[in-house]
Design a protein around this motif. Structure first.
Motif, PDB file in Angstrom:
ATOM      1  N   GLY A   1       0.814  -1.199   0.000  1.00 10.80           N
ATOM      2  CA  GLY A   1       0.000   0.000   0.000  1.00 10.80           C
ATOM      3  C   GLY A   1       0.852   1.256   0.000  1.00 10.80           C
ATOM      4  O   GLY A   1       0.585   2.214  -0.741  1.00 10.80           O
ATOM      5  N   LEU A   2       1.890   1.266   0.819  1.00 11.39           N
ATOM      6  CA  LEU A   2       2.804   2.409   0.863  1.00 11.39           C
ATOM      7  C   LEU A   2       3.501   2.595  -0.486  1.00 11.39           C
ATOM      8  O   LEU A   2       3.630   3.720  -0.984  1.00 11.39           O
ATOM      9  N   ALA A   3       3.924   1.481  -1.087  1.00  7.81           N
ATOM     10  CA  ALA A   3       4.652   1.555  -2.350  1.00  7.81           C
ATOM     11  C   ALA A   3       3.772   2.076  -3.483  1.00  7.81           C
ATOM     12  O   ALA A   3       4.214   2.883  -4.313  1.00  7.81           O
ATOM     13  N   VAL A   4       2.512   1.641  -3.519  1.00 16.71           N
ATOM     14  CA  VAL A   4       1.612   2.101  -4.578  1.00 16.71           C
ATOM     15  C   VAL A   4       1.334   3.597  -4.435  1.00 16.71           C
ATOM     16  O   VAL A   4       1.343   4.341  -5.423  1.00 16.71           O
ATOM     17  N   ALA A   5       1.109   4.052  -3.213  1.00 14.98           N
ATOM     18  CA  ALA A   5       0.865   5.481  -2.992  1.00 14.98           C
ATOM     19  C   ALA A   5       2.059   6.314  -3.447  1.00 14.98           C
ATOM     20  O   ALA A   5       1.900   7.352  -4.107  1.00 14.98           O
ATOM     21  N   ARG A   6       3.259   5.875  -3.111  1.00 17.64           N
ATOM     22  CA  ARG A   6       4.457   6.618  -3.501  1.00 17.64           C
ATOM     23  C   ARG A   6       4.669   6.594  -5.004  1.00 17.64           C
ATOM     24  O   ARG A   6       5.046   7.595  -5.612  1.00 17.64           O
ATOM     25  N   GLN A   7       4.373   5.461  -5.630  1.00 15.14           N
ATOM     26  CA  GLN A   7       4.545   5.373  -7.073  1.00 15.14           C
ATOM     27  C   GLN A   7       3.536   6.249  -7.811  1.00 15.14           C
ATOM     28  O   GLN A   7       3.852   6.811  -8.868  1.00 15.14           O
ATOM     29  N   ALA A   8       2.352   6.381  -7.271  1.00 10.90           N
ATOM     30  CA  ALA A   8       1.355   7.254  -7.896  1.00 10.90           C
ATOM     31  C   ALA A   8       1.900   8.677  -8.023  1.00 10.90           C
ATOM     32  O   ALA A   8       1.758   9.315  -9.077  1.00 10.90           O
ATOM     33  N   VAL A   9       2.524   9.156  -6.975  1.00  8.21           N
ATOM     34  CA  VAL A   9       3.091  10.506  -7.018  1.00  8.21           C
ATOM     35  C   VAL A   9       4.257  10.562  -7.994  1.00  8.21           C
ATOM     36  O   VAL A   9       4.404  11.536  -8.742  1.00  8.21           O
ATOM     37  N   ARG A  10       5.078   9.521  -8.017  1.00  4.78           N
ATOM     38  CA  ARG A  10       6.201   9.492  -8.969  1.00  4.78           C
ATOM     39  C   ARG A  10       5.707   9.526 -10.410  1.00  4.78           C
ATOM     40  O   ARG A  10       6.397  10.047 -11.296  1.00  4.78           O
ATOM     41  N   LEU A  11       4.526   8.972 -10.659  1.00  7.21           N
ATOM     42  CA  LEU A  11       3.972   8.953 -12.013  1.00  7.21           C
ATOM     43  C   LEU A  11       3.295  10.273 -12.380  1.00  7.21           C
ATOM     44  O   LEU A  11       2.688  10.381 -13.441  1.00  7.21           O
ATOM     45  N   GLY A  12       3.372  11.257 -11.512  1.00  8.81           N
ATOM     46  CA  GLY A  12       2.832  12.573 -11.820  1.00  8.81           C
ATOM     47  C   GLY A  12       1.396  12.779 -11.406  1.00  8.81           C
ATOM     48  O   GLY A  12       0.782  13.783 -11.777  1.00  8.81           O
ATOM     49  N   ILE A  13       0.830  11.857 -10.629  1.00 13.34           N
ATOM     50  CA  ILE A  13      -0.537  12.030 -10.132  1.00 13.34           C
ATOM     51  C   ILE A  13      -0.495  12.996  -8.947  1.00 13.34           C
ATOM     52  O   ILE A  13       0.270  12.792  -7.997  1.00 13.34           O
ATOM     53  N   ASP A  14      -1.306  14.039  -9.008  1.00 11.87           N
ATOM     54  CA  ASP A  14      -1.280  15.045  -7.946  1.00 11.87           C
ATOM     55  C   ASP A  14      -2.647  15.260  -7.301  1.00 11.87           C
ATOM     56  O   ASP A  14      -2.849  16.235  -6.577  1.00 11.87           O
ATOM     57  N   LEU A  15      -3.587  14.338  -7.546  1.00 12.45           N
ATOM     58  CA  LEU A  15      -4.890  14.344  -6.890  1.00 12.45           C
ATOM     59  C   LEU A  15      -5.158  12.943  -6.363  1.00 12.45           C
ATOM     60  O   LEU A  15      -5.317  11.994  -7.142  1.00 12.45           O
ATOM     61  N   ILE A  16      -5.178  12.801  -5.035  1.00 13.66           N
ATOM     62  CA  ILE A  16      -5.433  11.507  -4.400  1.00 13.66           C
ATOM     63  C   ILE A  16      -6.668  11.638  -3.530  1.00 13.66           C
ATOM     64  O   ILE A  16      -6.782  12.549  -2.716  1.00 13.66           O
ATOM     65  N   ASP A  17      -7.596  10.707  -3.721  1.00 10.28           N
ATOM     66  CA  ASP A  17      -8.862  10.725  -2.993  1.00 10.28           C
ATOM     67  C   ASP A  17      -8.875   9.645  -1.923  1.00 10.28           C
ATOM     68  O   ASP A  17      -8.584   8.477  -2.196  1.00 10.28           O
ATOM     69  N   THR A  18      -9.241  10.032  -0.701  1.00 15.54           N
ATOM     70  CA  THR A  18      -9.382   9.082   0.389  1.00 15.54           C
ATOM     71  C   THR A  18     -10.658   9.433   1.166  1.00 15.54           C
ATOM     72  O   THR A  18     -11.466  10.229   0.706  1.00 15.54           O
ATOM     73  N   ALA A  19     -10.849   8.820   2.337  1.00 18.09           N
ATOM     74  CA  ALA A  19     -12.037   9.092   3.146  1.00 18.09           C
ATOM     75  C   ALA A  19     -11.845   8.510   4.532  1.00 18.09           C
ATOM     76  O   ALA A  19     -11.121   7.510   4.723  1.00 18.09           O
ATOM     77  N   HIS A  20     -12.517   9.099   5.502  1.00 19.60           N
ATOM     78  CA  HIS A  20     -12.533   8.534   6.847  1.00 19.60           C
ATOM     79  C   HIS A  20     -13.093   7.122   6.826  1.00 19.60           C
ATOM     80  O   HIS A  20     -12.625   6.235   7.560  1.00 19.60           O
TER      81      HIS A  20
END
Length: 276
Positions: free
Chosen positions: A34-53
């Protein structure tokens, strides 16, 4: 090629192809993935991440903070409030009571390690609480500097209009895809008003079985998921798909979708699949 960026609230520029964090594993041996996928998303230029409580009752927000804090300057993490966990005699329920929303905003700030949440969305309208109280509470939090922009989720055109009469609404997040057009009128309303539309479940489970999607994918040398996302990006300039995955391979596949250029004829063929 469609425009690749959008200004949320008319002032915060993001890449139109975002990432939904819901599927990220947050516990056990899979947490590292999970940590690796989140970090890779940013490396790929994604700058909008959606989450929720709701996603792990805060565990998803905590994972993102662990993975990405201190955050890159350009990264916008959007979260959602307004859902209560199951209790005696009931399952998960929307909870729009002002005190509950205020507490969840504060908890989100703490878990995400933020001084201000750039996009705070009401996860679902609570029918037991006047919408004016729910949206008004978020407007108060914005006035206090705790959030920058307000979004709604799972709303109708009428609810959106009621909320906009109370305060500015920057985004709407409803279920929508090339095979699921139940909120076509909301998309059109958002486009007319310049409101960002974040379709959740942007790649319908039946996409790979849809013959026309597969045919267009073969013509473009792409995958069915990429074609489904490209259709969304071509559907409206306010569309901000947030495909979610816990897989590095699927993440990289999805991240290439905004490179696809559908021809008008290909878009029309896909558009006919499920339009009401």
């Amino acid at each position: 090629m469609t425009t690749r960026t959008f200004e949320i609230g008319g002032e915060r520029t993001v890449r139109r192809l975002g990432f939904g964090a819901m599927r990220l594993p947050t516990e056990g041996a899979d947490r590292a993935r999970g940590l690796a996928v989140a970090r890779q998303a940013v490396r790929l230029g994604i700058d909008l991440i959606d989450t929720a409580h709701l996603y792990g009752w805060g565990a998803n927000e905590t994972l993102l903070a662990e993975a990405l804090h201190p955050y890159p300057r350009e990264l916008l993490i959007a979260t959602k409030v307004g859902i209560a966990p199951p209790g005696p005699g009931h399952g998960i329920l929307p909870d729009g009571r002002p005190a509950f929303l205020r507490a969840q905003v504060d908890e989100g700030l703490r878990r995400l390690r933020l001084e201000r949440i750039e996009l705070l969305q009401l996860h679902e309208v609570d029918p037991r609480v006047p919408l004016a109280d729910q949206v008004g509470t978020l407007a108060e939090a914005r006035a206090q500097g705790k959030i920058a922009h307000i979004g709604l989720s799972e709303v109708t055109v009428e609810q959106l209009a009621e909320a906009r009469a109370i305060t500015g609404i920057a985004t709407v997040q409803n279920r929508y895809s090339v095979l699921d057009r139940g909120y076509e009128d909301v998309v059109d309303t958002c486009e007319a008003a310049g409101i960002g539309f974040l379709p959740w479940r942007p790649v319908h489970p039946a996409t790979t079985d849809a013959g026309e999607v597969a045919a267009v994918a073969a013509e473009l040398g792409a995958t069915a998921a990429q074609v489904a996302l490209a259709w969304l990006l071509h559907r409206s300039p306010v569309m901000l798909p947030i495909p979610g995955t816990g897989s590095l391979a699927h993440l990289e596949e999805n991240a290439g979708a905004d490179e696809l250029a559908l021809t008008p004829e290909q878009f029309a063929r896909l558009d006919r699949l499920a339009r009401p």
